[in-house]
Design a protein around this motif. Sequence first.
Motif, PDB file in Angstrom:
ATOM      1  N   PHE A 215      -2.679   6.217   9.381  1.00 24.36           N
ATOM      2  CA  PHE A 215      -3.640   7.655   9.884  1.00 24.36           C
ATOM      3  C   PHE A 215      -4.834   7.604   9.119  1.00 24.36           C
ATOM      4  CE2 PHE A 215      -4.180  11.412  12.863  1.00 24.36           C
ATOM      5  CZ  PHE A 215      -5.515  12.409  11.535  1.00 24.36           C
ATOM      6  N   ARG A 216      -4.942   7.742   7.746  1.00 20.05           N
ATOM      7  CA  ARG A 216      -5.765   7.398   6.575  1.00 20.05           C
ATOM      8  C   ARG A 216      -5.768   5.898   6.693  1.00 20.05           C
ATOM      9  NH1 ARG A 216      -8.534  12.104   5.061  1.00 20.05           N
ATOM     10  NH2 ARG A 216      -9.905  11.055   5.099  1.00 20.05           N
ATOM     11  N   GLY A 217      -5.517   5.500   6.824  1.00 20.93           N
ATOM     12  CA  GLY A 217      -5.384   3.597   6.932  1.00 20.93           C
ATOM     13  C   GLY A 217      -4.780   4.054   5.397  1.00 20.93           C
ATOM     14  N   ILE A 218      -5.614   2.789   4.498  1.00 22.77           N
ATOM     15  CA  ILE A 218      -3.879   2.504   3.169  1.00 22.77           C
ATOM     16  C   ILE A 218      -3.804   3.498   1.837  1.00 22.77           C
ATOM     17  CG2 ILE A 218      -4.318   0.346   2.947  1.00 22.77           C
ATOM     18  CD1 ILE A 218      -6.751   0.380   1.180  1.00 22.77           C
ATOM     19  N   LYS A 219      -4.789   4.561   2.214  1.00 20.11           N
ATOM     20  CA  LYS A 219      -4.666   5.467   1.465  1.00 20.11           C
ATOM     21  C   LYS A 219      -3.434   6.850   1.914  1.00 20.11           C
ATOM     22  CE  LYS A 219      -8.926   8.140   2.623  1.00 20.11           C
ATOM     23  NZ  LYS A 219     -10.334   9.190   2.901  1.00 20.11           N
ATOM     24  N   GLY A 286      -3.317 -12.413   8.775  1.00 20.75           N
ATOM     25  CA  GLY A 286      -4.285 -11.472   8.464  1.00 20.75           C
ATOM     26  C   GLY A 286      -4.046 -10.716   7.808  1.00 20.75           C
ATOM     27  N   SER A 287      -2.890  -9.954   7.273  1.00 16.44           N
ATOM     28  CA  SER A 287      -2.440  -9.147   6.478  1.00 16.44           C
ATOM     29  C   SER A 287      -3.312  -9.258   5.587  1.00 16.44           C
ATOM     30  CB  SER A 287      -0.983  -8.316   6.965  1.00 16.44           C
ATOM     31  OG  SER A 287      -1.380  -8.138   8.698  1.00 16.44           O
ATOM     32  N   ILE A 288      -2.299 -10.828   5.348  1.00 15.13           N
ATOM     33  CA  ILE A 288      -2.520 -10.651   3.574  1.00 15.13           C
ATOM     34  C   ILE A 288      -3.970 -10.777   3.192  1.00 15.13           C
ATOM     35  CG2 ILE A 288      -2.064 -12.717   1.981  1.00 15.13           C
ATOM     36  CD1 ILE A 288      -0.177 -13.964   3.863  1.00 15.13           C
ATOM     37  N   ILE A 289      -4.718 -10.686   3.777  1.00 19.40           N
ATOM     38  CA  ILE A 289      -6.103 -11.216   4.300  1.00 19.40           C
ATOM     39  C   ILE A 289      -6.419 -10.406   3.681  1.00 19.40           C
ATOM     40  CG2 ILE A 289      -8.306 -11.576   4.572  1.00 19.40           C
ATOM     41  CD1 ILE A 289      -7.357 -13.987   5.958  1.00 19.40           C
ATOM     42  N   ALA A 290      -6.437  -9.487   4.209  1.00 17.96           N
ATOM     43  CA  ALA A 290      -7.066  -8.034   4.911  1.00 17.96           C
ATOM     44  C   ALA A 290      -6.182  -6.656   3.870  1.00 17.96           C
ATOM     45  CB  ALA A 290      -6.190  -7.171   6.258  1.00 17.96           C
ATOM     46  N   TYR A 291      -5.506  -6.433   3.225  1.00 17.65           N
ATOM     47  CA  TYR A 291      -4.629  -5.860   1.429  1.00 17.65           C
ATOM     48  C   TYR A 291      -5.641  -6.879   0.741  1.00 17.65           C
ATOM     49  CZ  TYR A 291      -1.520  -3.683   4.004  1.00 17.65           C
ATOM     50  OH  TYR A 291       0.325  -2.770   4.741  1.00 17.65           O
ATOM     51  N   SER A 292      -5.924  -8.222   0.182  1.00 20.72           N
ATOM     52  CA  SER A 292      -6.461  -8.242  -0.805  1.00 20.72           C
ATOM     53  C   SER A 292      -8.139  -8.130  -0.644  1.00 20.72           C
ATOM     54  CB  SER A 292      -6.129 -10.307  -0.758  1.00 20.72           C
ATOM     55  OG  SER A 292      -7.717 -11.046   0.177  1.00 20.72           O
ATOM     56  N   SER A 293      -8.403  -8.264   0.192  1.00 21.92           N
ATOM     57  CA  SER A 293     -10.073  -7.647  -0.039  1.00 21.92           C
ATOM     58  C   SER A 293     -10.212  -6.350   0.011  1.00 21.92           C
ATOM     59  CB  SER A 293     -10.244  -7.313   1.698  1.00 21.92           C
ATOM     60  OG  SER A 293      -9.832  -6.575   2.391  1.00 21.92           O
ATOM     61  N   TYR A 294      -8.830  -5.072  -0.824  1.00 19.85           N
ATOM     62  CA  TYR A 294      -9.835  -4.131  -0.788  1.00 19.85           C
ATOM     63  C   TYR A 294      -9.003  -4.296  -3.183  1.00 19.85           C
ATOM     64  CZ  TYR A 294      -9.133  -2.315   3.425  1.00 19.85           C
ATOM     65  OH  TYR A 294      -8.572  -2.132   5.167  1.00 19.85           O
ATOM     66  N   ASN A 295      -9.231  -5.736  -3.903  1.00 19.41           N
ATOM     67  CA  ASN A 295      -8.856  -5.935  -4.778  1.00 19.41           C
ATOM     68  C   ASN A 295      -9.821  -6.080  -5.768  1.00 19.41           C
ATOM     69  OD1 ASN A 295      -5.769  -6.139  -5.068  1.00 19.41           O
ATOM     70  ND2 ASN A 295      -6.296  -8.373  -4.738  1.00 19.41           N
ATOM     71  N   PRO A 296      -9.877  -5.407  -6.897  1.00 16.15           N
ATOM     72  CA  PRO A 296     -11.443  -5.664  -7.211  1.00 16.15           C
ATOM     73  C   PRO A 296     -11.660  -7.795  -7.807  1.00 16.15           C
ATOM     74  CG  PRO A 296      -9.316  -4.532  -9.319  1.00 16.15           C
ATOM     75  CD  PRO A 296      -9.454  -5.780  -7.613  1.00 16.15           C
ATOM     76  N   ARG A 297     -12.453  -7.979  -7.958  1.00 15.88           N
ATOM     77  CA  ARG A 297     -13.112  -9.080  -7.260  1.00 15.88           C
ATOM     78  C   ARG A 297     -12.403  -9.788  -8.619  1.00 15.88           C
ATOM     79  NH1 ARG A 297     -17.641 -11.049  -4.668  1.00 15.88           N
ATOM     80  NH2 ARG A 297     -16.874 -12.859  -6.250  1.00 15.88           N
ATOM     81  N   ASN A 298     -12.112  -9.927  -9.944  1.00 17.66           N
ATOM     82  CA  ASN A 298     -11.705 -10.365 -10.752  1.00 17.66           C
ATOM     83  C   ASN A 298     -10.424 -10.059 -11.003  1.00 17.66           C
ATOM     84  OD1 ASN A 298     -11.086  -8.008 -11.997  1.00 17.66           O
ATOM     85  ND2 ASN A 298     -12.130  -8.040 -13.451  1.00 17.66           N
ATOM     86  N   MET A 443       5.405  -3.547   9.594  1.00 18.65           N
ATOM     87  CA  MET A 443       4.421  -2.314  10.449  1.00 18.65           C
ATOM     88  C   MET A 443       3.169  -2.316   9.942  1.00 18.65           C
ATOM     89  SD  MET A 443       5.076  -3.178  13.980  1.00 18.65           S
ATOM     90  CE  MET A 443       4.407  -1.218  14.290  1.00 18.65           C
ATOM     91  N   PHE A 444       3.168  -1.667   8.489  1.00 13.54           N
ATOM     92  CA  PHE A 444       1.999  -1.720   8.467  1.00 13.54           C
ATOM     93  C   PHE A 444       1.063  -2.218   7.799  1.00 13.54           C
ATOM     94  CE2 PHE A 444       4.876   2.584   6.213  1.00 13.54           C
ATOM     95  CZ  PHE A 444       4.215   3.035   7.313  1.00 13.54           C
ATOM     96  N   GLU A 448      -1.902  -3.710  10.164  1.00 15.99           N
ATOM     97  CA  GLU A 448      -3.529  -3.519   9.132  1.00 15.99           C
ATOM     98  C   GLU A 448      -3.990  -4.870   9.550  1.00 15.99           C
ATOM     99  OE1 GLU A 448      -6.096  -2.504   5.643  1.00 15.99           O
ATOM    100  OE2 GLU A 448      -4.341  -1.349   6.901  1.00 15.99           O
ATOM    101  N   GLY A 449      -3.156  -5.932   9.642  1.00 17.94           N
ATOM    102  CA  GLY A 449      -4.049  -6.967   9.941  1.00 17.94           C
ATOM    103  C   GLY A 449      -4.589  -6.939  11.348  1.00 17.94           C
TER     104      GLY A 449
END
Length: 656
Positions: A215-219, A286-298, A443-444, A448-449
């Motif tokens: 409902f509120r995304g990854i939150k 695309g789910s791997i990409i979506a989840y990793s896109s919320y990571n810190p750059r380092n 499914m989540f 997300e993908g």
Amino acid sequence: MEKQPLPADNENTEPTEVDGLTGESGPQDVSEPDARAGWNSKIEYFLAQVGFSVGLGNVWRFPYLCHQNGGGAFLLLYILLMLVVGIPLFFLELAAGQAIRQGSIGVWKYISPKLSGIGYSSCVVCFFVALYYNVILAWSLFYLGNSFQYPLPWEQCPKQGNVTERECEESSPTSYFWYRKALNVTDSIEDVGTFNPYIVCCLLAAWTIVCLGMFRGIKTSVKVMYFSSVFPYVVLFCFLVRGLLLDGASEGITFMFYPKLEIWADVQVWRQAATQVFFALGLGFGSIIAYSSYNPRNNNCHRDAFTVSLINFLTSVLATLVVFAVLGFRAKQKVTECVVSNLKELLYEFHDGNVDEALMPPFNYSDPKSVALEGYRAWFKQYGAMVPGNLTDCDLETEMQKGVEGTGLAFIAFTEAMTLLPGSPFWSALFFLMLLNLGLSTMFGTMEGILAPLSDRFKCLARNKTKLTIFSCILGFLLGLLFTQRCGNYFVMMFDDYSATLPLIIVVVFETFSVSWMYGADRFLNDIEKMLGWRPSVVYKYLWKYICLLAMFGLLGATTIRMFLSRPTYMAWNEEKASEEYLEYPGWALAVLALLIIFATLPVPLGVIHALLRDRNSGTSRDAENGPYRMVSTEETPMTDFSELDHRNGVAAPVS
């Protein structure tokens, strides 16, 4: 002109649009969100990635493939392919998502605008998978609800007065409950039948749970994952401890891991191992990409690739130990009953004078339950053909092979084994609750993908993220009604076997090609070095450019050739025979299969054509200059602070 590297944290965060090929940029709409949500902690990220990659396939497909394809030899082959193909491609997707901080559409458009269709293909395949995957969750909910009664409804055959149901008596209580009570299945895919009201209600419940979790995304989804990603491991360890204490567990595990090295010469075994690696890690979704896109750059995504892959593999091995410990117990019970039945018939024939005393076994056959299986089989091989009657060879391995693939493992073989355990309703409820949680976490990730790339690509969807989530779930439920018909199980098999396999392989081929050849493997490694502070091994360059691509082309070719050499079939339930049988798909079903594959892969060539036409019309190769695509900031904001950011910007920025 030299290609511009991927964005860095210390770069100007004023939104710009960049062509991954030319490095040229242009001004952007300043209304774009000035930051992107991030994970609150590393544990949340791990729960999400592991929860997505570890799914139902670890429990019912990997054990089957391992057992059918050489046991320990298949494990070695799987590990080899995981190291040279799976982990490098997994690392590639993690690094691309973390560096560019976009969903799959944005990532591949950034690297090469002409291949922006890759992201759209990923979304289409994710939607196909979500449609049938949630039906499996609906089945799990149905069985979970039926587990809270004693005895279990699939433990005994129902009776009409004093007469046992013929279909059940000629098959088994578990098969009868699955095909007749749960699915009320038709004899073929051509016999549509009516909707199954129980499965319709369970499907509605499954999509409601997914919608509430997203409902509120990854939150919100990450809060659910604290339970859905961890609970299956608790159940697997409980089943492992209980299973190892069962009679026949050691025989089951021995059959499971006994190495048959000759299978390495079979091309189809390599194809199955590669496909399992491919789907186990969730490449191309695309789910791997979506989840990793919320990571810190380092964030050390290189270590993450190995860690998540290792956890995935160990989970598959753990699930395999559990499955074959329990199936070994089930098979031991079956062959023991087989020996007792045969010896009773032998005694009957002997007392009637139809069997020479010299042919009688040397062991104490007057007490059939005390006879060892090895002793009976040794006697049967020597004298069984000489004895009148219908005596059979009671083979443990043959018994273990019955119903151990896909849904047959979960809803027939495993459920039958649990009816033999003391406190069977408890173990049944635990098992199907585990399946439900495994499916939910996957499914989540699948949703997300779909949602993250669309929200990143279209600002109007980003502002209405909640509405997009609800609409997607409602659409998924309505289209998913196709699978709740009496023939719905056959459509689930069709989608599972064909709608995702070829499109995903094609997607990953283009992903790997765009990074290693169009953007440049060396340049991509340079960007990773700037992001992580150290440079990954040059081995990745050669793996991406040659080994992975060749492996993907080989897998694509083997899968395509197999489809053309033998007409696709599905396993149907014949009510009259009370048994399973393989049927060929009718012509219209093959047409549907072709349309599914074409529809899923069509965005890739359309993206290329669209980019070429725009280049031609604008008279320039700067594809992104006049395009609608917008890059968001590379800064990250914890999810707990994201609501403040939304309020400050006056928009609902993408968070999932």
